[in-house]
Write a protein that holds these residues in place. Structure first.
Motif, mmCIF file in Angstrom:
data_model
loop_
_atom_site.group_PDB
_atom_site.id
_atom_site.type_symbol
_atom_site.label_atom_id
_atom_site.label_comp_id
_atom_site.label_asym_id
_atom_site.label_seq_id
_atom_site.Cartn_x
_atom_site.Cartn_y
_atom_site.Cartn_z
ATOM 1 N N ARG A 155 113.773 30.958 -8.608
ATOM 2 C CA ARG A 155 113.854 31.875 -7.470
ATOM 3 C C ARG A 155 115.060 31.539 -6.585
ATOM 4 N N ALA A 156 115.302 30.261 -6.373
ATOM 5 C CA ALA A 156 116.453 29.846 -5.564
ATOM 6 C C ALA A 156 117.766 30.259 -6.238
ATOM 7 N N GLU A 157 117.834 30.081 -7.558
ATOM 8 C CA GLU A 157 119.032 30.492 -8.300
ATOM 9 C C GLU A 157 119.261 31.994 -8.142
ATOM 10 N N LEU A 158 118.206 32.772 -8.206
ATOM 11 C CA LEU A 158 118.321 34.217 -8.076
ATOM 12 C C LEU A 158 118.836 34.590 -6.684
ATOM 13 N N CYS A 159 118.313 33.940 -5.647
ATOM 14 C CA CYS A 159 118.768 34.213 -4.282
ATOM 15 C C CYS A 159 120.235 33.837 -4.111
ATOM 16 N N LEU A 160 120.636 32.726 -4.720
ATOM 17 C CA LEU A 160 122.030 32.294 -4.631
ATOM 18 C C LEU A 160 122.942 33.315 -5.316
ATOM 19 N N LEU A 161 122.508 33.806 -6.466
ATOM 20 C CA LEU A 161 123.277 34.797 -7.207
ATOM 21 C C LEU A 161 123.421 36.094 -6.414
ATOM 22 N N ARG A 162 122.378 36.456 -5.675
ATOM 23 C CA ARG A 162 122.386 37.700 -4.905
ATOM 24 C C ARG A 162 123.095 37.560 -3.559
ATOM 25 N N ALA A 172 115.873 25.760 -2.301
ATOM 26 C CA ALA A 172 116.458 24.588 -2.967
ATOM 27 C C ALA A 172 115.916 23.300 -2.365
ATOM 28 N N ARG A 173 115.735 23.266 -1.063
ATOM 29 C CA ARG A 173 115.157 22.089 -0.422
ATOM 30 C C ARG A 173 113.724 21.856 -0.908
ATOM 31 N N THR A 174 112.981 22.938 -1.071
ATOM 32 C CA THR A 174 111.612 22.819 -1.573
ATOM 33 C C THR A 174 111.600 22.247 -2.984
ATOM 34 N N VAL A 175 112.525 22.718 -3.813
ATOM 35 C CA VAL A 175 112.615 22.204 -5.187
ATOM 36 C C VAL A 175 112.935 20.714 -5.176
#
Length: 235
Positions: A155-162, A172-175
């Motif tokens: 989900r973090a990767e998707l948000c970064l991409l968007r 990312a902090r949660t991960v």
């Protein structure tokens, strides 16, 4: 007591059961029986007896199971049902583990930022039945942690991409908090900081990662992780 949700069973962070909002106190046998059915689903009495009392002779284990079922029928009426000879949780029981699993197995692109991401960000990680060391619990703890971290990272990767960088940073902090030694989690957090121009914070993530690896594994960050900050060294 047949309405869904009239009984609430909590397995994440701690064990707790409540009926219509009122907490119910139960013994260890009853707690483990409810947890086993929540994790494994409907099971035969012989399976449950062997799972919960593996060191006992079968007749003794079955007797302990009967006692647990009898006590639960009085303490939390309506929690258990018999399905073709197997025991199961009734539809009246709402289990927090099930709701989290429904989330993490869904495609992350379908998550709601307002509802689903908020649920993830509200917890620093996910711990199933902390302090329980039964083999069947430990196995599920590891499986759930992997599912959870993978889903939040994706989900973090998707948000970064968007381009939703602030949101990506929070996820990312949660991960990273859930898996501090995981290289992909550290890389993701560094990239999110760099996307926001937080160079000092990105360096600090690398330093923290170096300290964690040295302390716990006696290793150094990989070339891949260090390489994320290489452009800054050249300036």
């Amino acid at each position: 007591m047949g309405d869904r949700g009239t009984i609430s069973l909590r397995l994440l962070g701690s064990w707790d059961v409540s009926v219509q909002g009122t907490r119910v106190h139960t013994g260890t046998r009853q707690q483990r029986l409810l947890a086993a059915l929540a994790i494994h689903g409907p099971r035969s009495r012989h399976y449950l007896a062997g799972l919960l009392w593996p060191e006992c002779p079968e007749d003794h284990a079955l007797g302990s199971l009967r006692a647990a079922v009898f006590t639960l029928s009085r303490r939390v009426p309506g929690a258990l049902v018999c399905q073709g000879g197997a025991l199961a949780l009734s539809e009246a029981v709402d289990v927090d583990l099930h709701r989290l699993l429904e989330l993490v197995v869904r495609p992350v692109a379908s998550w709601s930022a307002e509802r689903d991401d908020a649920r993830v960000l509200d917890r620093p990680g996910v711990v199933l039945l902390p302090g329980w060391y039964d083999d069947w619990v430990v196995d599920e703890q590891a499986r759930l942690q992997e599912l959870y971290v993978n889903a939040v990272e994706e989900r973090a990767e998707l948000c970064l991409l968007r381009g939703d960088v602030h949101h990506a940073l929070a996820l990312a902090r949660t991960v990273r908090d859930g898996a501090p030694l995981r290289e992909s989690a550290v890389s993701l957090l560094i990239r999110a900081h760099l996307a926001l121009g937080n160079e000092t914070e990105a360096w600090q993530v690398l330093q923290d990662h170096r300290s964690d690896l040295a302390r716990d594994l006696g290793e150094q960050p990989s070339d891949r992780v260090r390489g994320l900050l290489e452009p800054l060294r050249r300036r």
